[in-house]
Design an enzyme around this catalytic site. Structure first.
Site, PDB file in Angstrom:
ATOM      1  N   ARG A 130      -9.085  -0.951   8.015  1.00 59.44           N
ATOM      2  CA  ARG A 130     -10.579   0.680   7.464  1.00 59.44           C
ATOM      3  C   ARG A 130     -10.074   0.874   9.088  1.00 59.44           C
ATOM      4  O   ARG A 130     -10.836   1.357   9.446  1.00 59.44           O
ATOM      5  CB  ARG A 130     -11.093  -0.468   7.492  1.00 59.44           C
ATOM      6  CG  ARG A 130     -11.543  -0.291   5.794  1.00 59.44           C
ATOM      7  CD  ARG A 130     -12.796  -0.675   6.132  1.00 59.44           C
ATOM      8  NE  ARG A 130     -13.232  -0.333   4.369  1.00 59.44           N
ATOM      9  CZ  ARG A 130     -14.076  -0.281   3.217  1.00 59.44           C
ATOM     10  NH1 ARG A 130     -13.590  -1.954   2.714  1.00 59.44           N
ATOM     11  NH2 ARG A 130     -14.580   0.535   2.362  1.00 59.44           N
ATOM     12  N   CYS A 131      -8.773   1.418   9.664  1.00 59.29           N
ATOM     13  CA  CYS A 131      -9.528   1.675  11.129  1.00 59.29           C
ATOM     14  C   CYS A 131      -8.995   2.831  11.380  1.00 59.29           C
ATOM     15  O   CYS A 131      -9.179   4.033  12.211  1.00 59.29           O
ATOM     16  CB  CYS A 131      -7.860   1.113  11.656  1.00 59.29           C
ATOM     17  SG  CYS A 131      -5.918   1.476  11.336  1.00 59.29           S
TER      18      CYS A 131
ATOM     19  N   GLU B 215     -12.915   4.522   4.878  1.00 62.70           N
ATOM     20  CA  GLU B 215     -12.954   3.952   6.332  1.00 62.70           C
ATOM     21  C   GLU B 215     -14.535   4.377   7.669  1.00 62.70           C
ATOM     22  O   GLU B 215     -14.383   3.565   8.490  1.00 62.70           O
ATOM     23  CB  GLU B 215     -11.676   4.282   7.175  1.00 62.70           C
ATOM     24  CG  GLU B 215     -10.585   3.393   6.455  1.00 62.70           C
ATOM     25  CD  GLU B 215      -8.955   3.672   7.094  1.00 62.70           C
ATOM     26  OE1 GLU B 215      -8.335   4.830   7.368  1.00 62.70           O
ATOM     27  OE2 GLU B 215      -8.070   2.821   7.285  1.00 62.70           O
TER      28      GLU B 215
ATOM     29  N   GLN C 279       0.678  -0.969   0.264  1.00 58.03           N
ATOM     30  CA  GLN C 279       0.141   0.074   0.535  1.00 58.03           C
ATOM     31  C   GLN C 279       1.050   1.284  -0.100  1.00 58.03           C
ATOM     32  O   GLN C 279       0.359   2.456   0.101  1.00 58.03           O
ATOM     33  CB  GLN C 279      -0.781  -0.119   0.842  1.00 58.03           C
ATOM     34  CG  GLN C 279      -1.895  -1.099   1.186  1.00 58.03           C
ATOM     35  CD  GLN C 279      -3.487  -1.092   2.493  1.00 58.03           C
ATOM     36  OE1 GLN C 279      -3.160  -2.299   3.340  1.00 58.03           O
ATOM     37  NE2 GLN C 279      -3.419  -0.329   3.091  1.00 58.03           N
TER      38      GLN C 279
HETATM   39  N1  MCN Z   1     -14.300   9.455  -2.816  1.00 56.68           N
HETATM   40  C1  MCN Z   1     -15.151  10.445  -3.217  1.00 56.68           C
HETATM   41  N2  MCN Z   1     -15.309  11.284  -3.000  1.00 56.68           N
HETATM   42  C2  MCN Z   1     -15.075  11.578  -0.870  1.00 56.68           C
HETATM   43  C3  MCN Z   1     -14.439  10.399  -1.392  1.00 56.68           C
HETATM   44  C4  MCN Z   1     -13.903   9.578  -1.700  1.00 56.68           C
HETATM   45  O1  MCN Z   1     -15.554  10.176  -4.506  1.00 56.68           O
HETATM   46  N3  MCN Z   1     -15.001  12.780  -0.799  1.00 56.68           N
HETATM   47  C5  MCN Z   1     -13.595   8.135  -3.274  1.00 56.68           C
HETATM   48  C6  MCN Z   1     -12.510   8.265  -4.323  1.00 56.68           C
HETATM   49  O2  MCN Z   1     -11.702   8.961  -5.177  1.00 56.68           O
HETATM   50  C7  MCN Z   1     -11.817   7.225  -3.655  1.00 56.68           C
HETATM   51  C8  MCN Z   1     -12.473   6.125  -2.533  1.00 56.68           C
HETATM   52  O3  MCN Z   1     -13.920   6.903  -2.126  1.00 56.68           O
HETATM   53  O4  MCN Z   1     -12.003   6.388  -5.297  1.00 56.68           O
HETATM   54  C9  MCN Z   1     -12.265   5.805  -2.008  1.00 56.68           C
HETATM   55  O5  MCN Z   1     -10.991   7.195  -1.169  1.00 56.68           O
HETATM   56  P1  MCN Z   1     -10.744   7.753   0.326  1.00 56.68           P
HETATM   57  O6  MCN Z   1     -10.904   8.030   1.124  1.00 56.68           O
HETATM   58  O7  MCN Z   1      -9.557   9.105   0.198  1.00 56.68           O
HETATM   59  O8  MCN Z   1     -10.113   6.304   0.864  1.00 56.68           O
HETATM   60  P2  MCN Z   1      -8.087   5.650   0.264  1.00 56.68           P
HETATM   61  O9  MCN Z   1      -8.520   6.183  -1.476  1.00 56.68           O
HETATM   62  O10 MCN Z   1      -7.375   6.210   1.344  1.00 56.68           O
HETATM   63  O11 MCN Z   1      -8.283   3.983   0.609  1.00 56.68           O
HETATM   64  C10 MCN Z   1      -7.614   3.715   1.696  1.00 56.68           C
HETATM   65  C11 MCN Z   1      -8.602   2.820   2.432  1.00 56.68           C
HETATM   66  C12 MCN Z   1      -8.260   2.145   3.340  1.00 56.68           C
HETATM   67  S1  MCN Z   1      -7.164   2.979   4.499  1.00 56.68           S
HETATM   68  C13 MCN Z   1      -8.769   1.589   3.439  1.00 56.68           C
HETATM   69  S2  MCN Z   1      -8.196   0.154   4.938  1.00 56.68           S
HETATM   70  C14 MCN Z   1      -9.081   0.580   2.821  1.00 56.68           C
HETATM   71  C15 MCN Z   1     -10.236   0.888   1.670  1.00 56.68           C
HETATM   72  O12 MCN Z   1      -9.888   2.321   1.704  1.00 56.68           O
HETATM   73  N4  MCN Z   1      -9.186  -0.614   1.946  1.00 56.68           N
HETATM   74  C16 MCN Z   1      -9.889  -1.368   0.519  1.00 56.68           C
HETATM   75  N5  MCN Z   1     -11.468   0.335   0.997  1.00 56.68           N
HETATM   76  C17 MCN Z   1     -10.747  -0.157   0.415  1.00 56.68           C
HETATM   77  N6  MCN Z   1     -11.719  -0.806  -0.507  1.00 56.68           N
HETATM   78  C18 MCN Z   1     -11.268  -1.611  -1.689  1.00 56.68           C
HETATM   79  N7  MCN Z   1     -11.640  -2.093  -2.590  1.00 56.68           N
HETATM   80  N8  MCN Z   1     -10.157  -2.360  -1.064  1.00 56.68           N
HETATM   81  C19 MCN Z   1      -9.580  -2.193   0.053  1.00 56.68           C
HETATM   82  O13 MCN Z   1      -8.800  -3.065   0.045  1.00 56.68           O
HETATM   83 CU1  CUM Z   2      -5.670   1.368   9.193  1.00 51.91          CU
HETATM   84  S1  CUM Z   2      -6.248  -0.089   7.807  1.00 51.91           S
HETATM   85 MO1  CUM Z   2      -6.349   1.195   5.771  1.00 51.91          MO
HETATM   86  O1  CUM Z   2      -5.584   2.545   6.830  1.00 51.91           O
HETATM   87  O2  CUM Z   2      -5.089   0.570   4.696  1.00 51.91           O
END
Ligand code: MCN
Ligand code: CUM
Length: 803
Positions: free
Chosen positions: A384-385, A757, A237
């Protein structure tokens, strides 16, 4: 800006920009079997690695006999800690400032710990040879309970730390103690408690669970001895961080290390850390001069790679008799396992746990987290923490229910009474977080109306009054605030590297584009959503924007995807990189239209001459001109890179409500309704958000209702296969009802907050509160997850409620 004409509406729709539920671009590949995961990588001459693991949780290694394994045809090498010692690679630094054994050095500290590796022609030979390695162990007393671990007479687990009275996070008070971390104002909190008319306290345990992604961890390491270059395909990641760590450990210059995260079959925090298996495969490839593949099996994944939680929490609230909370005090004993390998920002050994005042205006607060070694696998920040926000939200959302029960107040009313009010934002919490924006009361009303809350409470009361009712009814609320987007690099770093993120955008002459990012999608749909941001910012159709992540040789340096940081950090980098391009494009448009820059209006995909929309240049026209017709003295090309260091975190929030029925005969729970309202500020792709929420809620349901990693007294992990470890399918999963409000982040360029998360963080306490609420009339204030039918039935029995 001119009001979009009818044609403007069409052009806007054609962009598939922000706010559109654009279909996932990734899926065309995935559903046709064209995904490309680590195990799909086949390099010429590739060898396979398997790991010899300890059957015991705590033991001294007396001897290791490799001879039978080495004699097997097809075996190339068997390596132990002794072989890594001359390279100083038998121990490695962890992200938490501790060290972890790469291969067990004289002693094993947890069951399934890595003891030796075998490299062979294929996976089967490697597995057979691993069985042929004979390890002679002398058993040592096992400690699996962190409270036991802290007793004076407890066995010394980490002999390598003998005499070390301080660690990465301050003084160590005991041989199994890692750190004590505190936040908030202890005196002000003590004073508030001393004078409070009402106080409540509650002990609660958030059990150890595992994110269990469908794809396990693995890598293919390939060292080219002629060029001195190391290429590693890895389920990571955070590929850039891995490159930095690998370079520091191996001495190979970072410029000759290439880390590639191909498609990832789910990460969920499990793939943030650097595991011994990766290091071993890399060492083996360097030693043998051939590519080496290592892919874990399911049992190895569940048993040894980053687990989550294992927090023993004591919460206390001080309040007025009418339920206004005046102070929060928390003490945590955190079981970190054998090595402190939590993947937190360096300065925060308990992650962002101190967000535990939640959505409430609490004047005084203090928390103390004590990290402890036990004979279990290391990890702690995963699943997802948002860096232990899961635990924080669980704590405060359970505590507020405990207080409501004590005061006989309604659980919705007590929340509304204590919410930070809309006009208080930006709001600084007692722990020093500056909440950027929120409107909890409006969101709460929306959910309570949708649920028909008063009628639900009336129904519950009627059930309780009816001795013949076949089911108990529980109503759970969770009104959480998240903190995501690590992070301002003045506060957050990993191994000294500030937690910014990055984006590079290049517009090609014909008006299509490529964007390269420091983050890496594991299923979140970045290729779909990132393109939408660029489409809106630059007026180029999403379909012609390629998004590329995960290759350290092409992507700008970024800290990766975890802690829902991609949108808050990388999403901002995208917008700002695009705005740099936009600024140059405006200059080119002015030149082409022979007007001043100030005489131009931007409209969807073009610059119009003010007052004469028939004179315009589209971004596509400008892209072409950027390569052949520029204002005098301007550099050709149309590209930009932006490194974004956020000024603050973002604070998404949600209001969740769960109604469940408990069968008094069997203890089975049935979720009747689950309403999840999320506010993540500006929404980039509503469909992707919906998918993320469904996924997170389903994982939350799994944790609350079935997942656990129990250990017996000898440190054996009971339940490390999918026979025992609960992964819900469509059959068990409740029907989710989603809703939203939109409160943009004032400091984010597009107003977006993270979301991925939230559903996990928020749903677990919501389920717990619902189950406990069902029993609240019996005086029960806490039950420990998971709420399996058997456990719930035991409660029914204990209170004479079983039929
Ligand atoms: N998004 C959006 N509008 C927003 C916020 C987010 O459209 N206001 C969309 C983003 O563009 C992105 C998705 O939602 O495509 C997730 O965005 P974001 O909340 O920024 O999270 P990350 O992309 O940084 O993803 C990390 C997060 C984490 S930490 C874990 S743990 C987790 C999760 O994502 N692991 C996943 N969701 C997951 N989903 C899948 N399918 N697989 C994982 O391993
Ligand atoms: Cu704490 S699980 Mo996500 O932050 O990759």
């Amino acid at each position: 800006m001119n009001a979009p004409t009818d044609k403007g509406v069409e052009r806007l729709a054609a962009l598939q920009g922000m706010g559109e539920s654009r279909l996932r671009k990734e899926d065309a590949r995935f559903i046709q079997g064209k995904g490309h995961y680590v195990d799909d990588i086949q390099l010429p001459g590739q060898l396979h690695m398997d790991i010899v693991r300890s059957p015991l949780a705590h033991a001294r290694i007396k001897s290791i006999d490799k001879s039978a394994a080495l004699a097997m045809p097809g075996v190339h090498a068997v390596l132990t800690a002794n072989d890594l010692k001359p390279l100083k690679l038998h121990w490695m630094p962890t992200l938490a400032g501790d060290v972890a054994a790469v291969l067990a050095d004289e002693k094993v500290h947890f069951q399934m710990q890595e003891v030796a590796i075998v490299i062979a022609d294929d996976r089967y030979i490697a597995a057979d040879a691993a069985e042929a390695v004979i390890v002679d162990y002398e058993e040592l007393p096992v400690v699996i309970d962190p409270y036991e671990a802290l007793k004076p007479e407890a066995p010394v687990l980490r002999e390598d730390l003998a005499g070390k009275t301080s660690g990465a996070h301050g003084a160590r008070e005991h041989h199994n103690h890692i750190f004590t971390w505190t936040a908030g104002d202890a005196d002000a909190t003590a004073q508030a408690f001393a004078t409070a008319p009402v106080t409540v306290s509650q002990h609660m345990f958030y059990p150890r669970v595992h994110p269990c992604p469908l794809e396990t961890c693995g890598c293919v390491a390939s060292f080219d001895p002629i060029r001195g270059e190391l290429t590693t395909y890895i389920t990571s990641q955070a590929p850039h961080v891995v490159r930095t760590v690998v370079s520091m450990l191996s001495g190979i210059p970072e410029s000759k290390v290439r880390i590639i995260s191909p498609d990832i079959g789910g990460g969920f925090g499990n793939k943030v850390g650097v595991y011994p298996g990766y290091v071993c495969a890399i060492v083996a490839s360097i030693v043998l001069g051939k590519p080496v593949k290592w892919v874990e099996d399911r049992i190895e994944n569940i048993s040894t790679t980053a687990f989550a939680r294992d927090y023993h929490m004591d919460g206390e609230l001080a309040a007025t008799p009418d339920g206004k909370i005046t102070a929060l005090r928390v003490k945590v004993v955190a079981d970190h396992g054998a090595f402190d390998a939590c993947a937190d920002p360096t300065k925060f050994p308990a992650g962002l746990f101190h967000i535990c005042t939640g959505s409430y205006d609490i004047a005084a607060a203090h928390c103390e987290v004590k990290g402890v070694y036990t004979n279990k696998a290391p990890g702690g920040v995963a699943y997802r923490c948002s860096f232990r926000v899961t635990e924080a939200v669980y704590l405060i959302e359970r505590m507020i229910d405990v207080l409501a029960q004590k005061l006989g107040l309604d659980k919705a009313v007590i929340r509304e009474k204590n919410f930070i009010r809309k006009e208080q934002f930006p709001y600084t919490s007692a722990f020093g977080f500056e909440y950027d924006s929120g409107d909890y009361h409006t969101a709460m009303k929306q959910v309570l109306d949708k649920a028909g809350y008063p009628a639900l409470r009336a129904e519950q009361a009627a059930r309780r009054a009816d001795p013949n009712a076949t089911h108990l009814m529980g109503i759970g609320l969770c009104t959480f605030t998240e903190v995501v987007g690590a992070g301002p690099s003045k506060m957050c770093d990993i191994l000294g590297v500030g937690m910014f993120d990055s984006c590079e955008i290049r517009i090609h002459p014909t008006g299509s584009a490529i964007a390269r990012m420091g983050t890496i999608t594991q299923g979140q749909g970045h290729q779909t959503t990132y393109a939408q941001i660029i489409a809106t910012e630059l007026g180029i159709g999403s379909e012609v924007i390629q998004v590329e992540e995960g290759d350290t040789s092409t992507a700008p340096y970024g800290l990766g995807t975890y802690g829902s940081r991609s949108t808050p950090v990388a999403g901002a980098a995208i917008a700002l990189a695009a705005r740099k391009i936009h600024a140059k494009a405006r200059k080119i448009a002015a030149h082409l239209l022979e007007v001043g820059e100030a005489d131009l209006d931007w409209e969807i995909d073009r610059f119009n001459v003010k007052g004469d929309a028939s004179r315009f240049k589209t971004m596509k026209d400008i892209a072409w001109a950027a390569y052949n017709n520029l204002p005098a003295g301007m550099e050709p090309g149309l590209e930009a890179v932006h490194y974004y260091d956020p000024p603050n975190f973002t604070y998404p929030f949600g209001i969740y409500l769960c109604v469940l029925d408990i069968d008094r005969a069997t203890g089975e729970t049935q979720v009747r309704r689950f309403i999840a309202l999320d506010d993540c500020g500006t929404r980039i792709n509503p469909m992707i958000i919906e998918g993320q929420i469904h996924g997170g809620l389903t994982e939350g349901f799994a944790v609350a209702m079935g997942q656990q990693m129990p250990f017996d007294a000898q440190g054996n992990l009971l339940g490390n296969t999918l026979m025992d470890y609960f992964l819900p399918t469509a059959v068990e999963t409740p029907k989710w009802e989603t809703d939203h409000t939109v409160t943009p982040s004032p400091h984010h360029p597009i107003g977006a907050k993270g979301v991925a998360e939230s559903p996990h963080v928020g749903s677990i306490p919501c389920f717990a509160n619902a189950v406990i609420d069902a029993f609240s009339h019996t005086g029960v204030t806490d039950l420990t997850m998971p709420f399996t039918s058997y456990r719930v039935w035991q409660q029914l029995k204990a209170h004479g409620l079983a039929l």
